[in-house]
Design a protein around this motif. Structure first.
Motif, PDB file in Angstrom:
ATOM      1  N   LEU A  85      53.806 128.805  -4.434  1.00 38.78           N
ATOM      2  CA  LEU A  85      52.318 128.361  -4.949  1.00 38.78           C
ATOM      3  C   LEU A  85      52.662 127.600  -6.257  1.00 38.78           C
ATOM      4  O   LEU A  85      53.441 128.110  -6.995  1.00 38.78           O
ATOM      5  CB  LEU A  85      51.530 129.481  -4.852  1.00 38.78           C
ATOM      6  CG  LEU A  85      50.704 129.933  -4.000  1.00 38.78           C
ATOM      7  CD1 LEU A  85      51.495 130.289  -2.773  1.00 38.78           C
ATOM      8  CD2 LEU A  85      49.732 131.087  -4.357  1.00 38.78           C
ATOM      9  N   ARG A  86      51.849 126.560  -6.489  1.00 36.95           N
ATOM     10  CA  ARG A  86      51.983 125.839  -7.860  1.00 36.95           C
ATOM     11  C   ARG A  86      50.489 125.700  -8.332  1.00 36.95           C
ATOM     12  O   ARG A  86      49.779 125.038  -7.298  1.00 36.95           O
ATOM     13  CB  ARG A  86      52.718 124.780  -7.849  1.00 36.95           C
ATOM     14  CG  ARG A  86      54.254 124.696  -8.221  1.00 36.95           C
ATOM     15  CD  ARG A  86      54.865 123.180  -8.351  1.00 36.95           C
ATOM     16  NE  ARG A  86      56.289 123.439  -8.301  1.00 36.95           N
ATOM     17  CZ  ARG A  86      56.899 123.352  -7.192  1.00 36.95           C
ATOM     18  NH1 ARG A  86      56.229 123.289  -6.095  1.00 36.95           N
ATOM     19  NH2 ARG A  86      58.251 123.395  -7.078  1.00 36.95           N
ATOM     20  N   LEU A  99      45.770 123.343  -6.209  1.00 34.24           N
ATOM     21  CA  LEU A  99      46.859 124.251  -5.599  1.00 34.24           C
ATOM     22  C   LEU A  99      47.783 123.465  -4.698  1.00 34.24           C
ATOM     23  O   LEU A  99      47.437 122.475  -3.757  1.00 34.24           O
ATOM     24  CB  LEU A  99      45.958 125.226  -4.725  1.00 34.24           C
ATOM     25  CG  LEU A  99      47.048 126.407  -4.087  1.00 34.24           C
ATOM     26  CD1 LEU A  99      47.816 127.040  -4.925  1.00 34.24           C
ATOM     27  CD2 LEU A  99      46.266 127.185  -2.906  1.00 34.24           C
ATOM     28  N   HIS A 100      48.882 123.635  -5.053  1.00 36.62           N
ATOM     29  CA  HIS A 100      50.127 123.013  -4.267  1.00 36.62           C
ATOM     30  C   HIS A 100      50.915 123.899  -3.488  1.00 36.62           C
ATOM     31  O   HIS A 100      51.458 125.240  -4.138  1.00 36.62           O
ATOM     32  CB  HIS A 100      51.214 122.144  -5.097  1.00 36.62           C
ATOM     33  CG  HIS A 100      52.219 121.323  -4.327  1.00 36.62           C
ATOM     34  ND1 HIS A 100      53.236 121.868  -3.835  1.00 36.62           N
ATOM     35  CD2 HIS A 100      52.174 120.144  -3.984  1.00 36.62           C
ATOM     36  CE1 HIS A 100      53.762 120.961  -2.996  1.00 36.62           C
ATOM     37  NE2 HIS A 100      53.220 119.969  -3.243  1.00 36.62           N
ATOM     38  N   LEU A 101      51.276 124.021  -2.300  1.00 37.31           N
ATOM     39  CA  LEU A 101      51.814 125.060  -1.297  1.00 37.31           C
ATOM     40  C   LEU A 101      52.846 124.298  -0.680  1.00 37.31           C
ATOM     41  O   LEU A 101      52.961 123.205  -0.200  1.00 37.31           O
ATOM     42  CB  LEU A 101      50.983 125.459  -0.291  1.00 37.31           C
ATOM     43  CG  LEU A 101      49.836 126.390  -0.583  1.00 37.31           C
ATOM     44  CD1 LEU A 101      48.890 126.217   0.708  1.00 37.31           C
ATOM     45  CD2 LEU A 101      50.149 127.754  -0.792  1.00 37.31           C
ATOM     46  N   THR A 102      54.141 125.229  -0.780  1.00 37.68           N
ATOM     47  CA  THR A 102      55.341 124.783   0.078  1.00 37.68           C
ATOM     48  C   THR A 102      55.644 126.114   1.077  1.00 37.68           C
ATOM     49  O   THR A 102      55.875 127.269   0.518  1.00 37.68           O
ATOM     50  CB  THR A 102      56.406 124.485  -0.767  1.00 37.68           C
ATOM     51  OG1 THR A 102      56.120 123.228  -1.807  1.00 37.68           O
ATOM     52  CG2 THR A 102      57.707 123.945  -0.016  1.00 37.68           C
ATOM     53  N   ARG A 103      55.679 125.765   2.151  1.00 38.49           N
ATOM     54  CA  ARG A 103      56.063 126.614   3.090  1.00 38.49           C
ATOM     55  C   ARG A 103      57.590 126.720   3.105  1.00 38.49           C
ATOM     56  O   ARG A 103      58.263 125.652   3.373  1.00 38.49           O
ATOM     57  CB  ARG A 103      55.690 126.366   4.764  1.00 38.49           C
ATOM     58  CG  ARG A 103      55.584 127.304   5.682  1.00 38.49           C
ATOM     59  CD  ARG A 103      55.230 127.079   6.856  1.00 38.49           C
ATOM     60  NE  ARG A 103      55.168 125.686   7.355  1.00 38.49           N
ATOM     61  CZ  ARG A 103      54.346 124.944   8.129  1.00 38.49           C
ATOM     62  NH1 ARG A 103      53.219 125.775   8.473  1.00 38.49           N
ATOM     63  NH2 ARG A 103      54.955 123.803   8.659  1.00 38.49           N
ATOM     64  N   LYS A 104      58.225 127.870   2.693  1.00 34.82           N
ATOM     65  CA  LYS A 104      59.584 127.870   2.271  1.00 34.82           C
ATOM     66  C   LYS A 104      60.443 127.782   3.582  1.00 34.82           C
ATOM     67  O   LYS A 104      61.490 127.216   3.603  1.00 34.82           O
ATOM     68  CB  LYS A 104      59.953 129.274   1.715  1.00 34.82           C
ATOM     69  CG  LYS A 104      59.545 129.297   0.356  1.00 34.82           C
ATOM     70  CD  LYS A 104      59.536 130.340  -0.453  1.00 34.82           C
ATOM     71  CE  LYS A 104      60.797 131.071  -0.619  1.00 34.82           C
ATOM     72  NZ  LYS A 104      60.756 132.452  -1.421  1.00 34.82           N
TER      73      LYS A 104
END
Ligand SMILES: [Zn+2]
Length: 329
Positions: A85-86, A99-104
């Motif tokens: 999350l950023r 909100l910036h999300l990256t699915r790992k």
């Protein structure tokens, strides 16, 4: 290319894979709250928001004491259940965040803008965009007719109105929402060195935000007996009656010719904390998403404009809007 992150809208924006709601209107298990305007301030078991937004929610009594709160720092990566999350500055009001999300697992990305603007304001950090495959963006001013003039020109007009009113022995009253617009107005007044009085709701919020605002002028609480010679900053809709007062509202909706009458003011000027139509297009260009979801305002119109440019764009919650229209009819 990784599969897109799923976005649904069961009466609110929901990310089922992360079990996370975005600015829900009702209390939920887990919610991201982009900023502290009251339309985004339901109570949740877990709230993710910026530290400033949390402070504002406490002051406005919209934060539930028993609920858990996570306040990641702006721009820092926050690891959470298989996600990165950023929070990124949204430029809307002090403390507002995207909100910036990256699915790992596969590197899929999503950016949720919340309310935002790209223009640099005086009271909010400049917006920072980040590339994402899926973009969820607000389109409050999503029609081509909505183009805001440069803020400097609007502020110059505001200061001229204030000086002319004072010179004529009147009391200038500037109207803007207690959270956000009022601080923007205050910061714009600083260099004028004019004496300022504010409504109690503006005072309460400005006190909380003061450590984060470098450009605040001196101000004092409104006192009707001593108001002569001061610039007043009040929320719209205030029932204020003072001899010689002249009122001005500062709102993006001032672009509509009827705004002056709708707000019941002498002057309406278009100073907005939202992105206008050119900024919305610039956002899409810079984020380079594969799919775009639109919320608030002209979602269908802006979606069809984006589709005509070759984008995969959808109005989110259109079914809900239809349902509301049916209930209202
Ligand atoms: Zn807002």
């Amino acid at each position: 290319m990784p599969p897109l992150i799923e976005v649904t809208h069961p009466k609110g924006i929901y990310l089922p894979e992360a079990d996370l709601w975005l600015d829900p209107h009702r209390g939920k298990e887990r919610a991201f709250v982009s900023h502290a305007h009251s339309d985004h301030a339901a109570r949740h078991a877990l709230t993710i928001c910026s530290e400033i937004t949390h402070q504002l929610m406490v002051v406005r009594k919209t934060a539930k004491k028993s609920g858990a709160v996570m306040t990641p720092r702006m721009r820092e990566v926050f690891e959470w259940e298989g996600w990165e999350l950023r929070l990124l500055p949204a430029g809307h009001i002090t403390g507002s965040a995207m909100l910036h999300l990256t699915r790992k697992a596969d590197g899929a990305t999503l950016l949720y803008t919340g309310d935002y603007k790209l223009r640099q304001g005086l009271s909010a950090e400049r917006c920072e965009l980040m590339q994402a495959d899926t973009l969820i963006m607000e389109t409050t001013f999503g029609l081509p007719k909505y183009r805001f003039p440069a803020a400097e020109a609007v502020i110059a007009q505001m200061l001229e109105f204030v000086r002319e009113t004072l010179a004529a022995g009147g009391i200038p009253v500037l109207l803007g929402y207690s959270l956000g617009k009022a601080q923007e107005i205050l910061c714009a007044l600083r260099d004028s060195k004019l004496p300022v009085m504010v409504h109690s709701s503006v005072a309460r919020i400005t006190e909380v935000l003061a450590p984060h605002l470098s450009a605040l002028p001196e101000w004092r609480l409104f006192d009707a007996k001593e108001a002569a010679g001061h610039v007043l900053v009040f929320p719209p809709g205030s029932k204020l009656e003072l001899p010689g007062m002249r009122t001005m509202v500062l709102s993006g909706w001032a672009l509509q010719p009827s705004a002056k009458y709708r707000y019941g003011v002498d002057v309406a000027l278009p100073l907005s904390d939202h992105a206008d139509h050119p900024e919305l297009l610039e956002t899409v260009e810079r984020v380079k998403p594969r799919r775009i979801y639109l919320v608030h305002g002209a979602t269908r119109e802006f979606a069809s404009e984006l589709r005509s440019m070759g984008h995969d764009a959808r109005a989110l919650g259109a079914e809900d809007q239809l349902e509301l229209a049916l209930q209202a009819s």
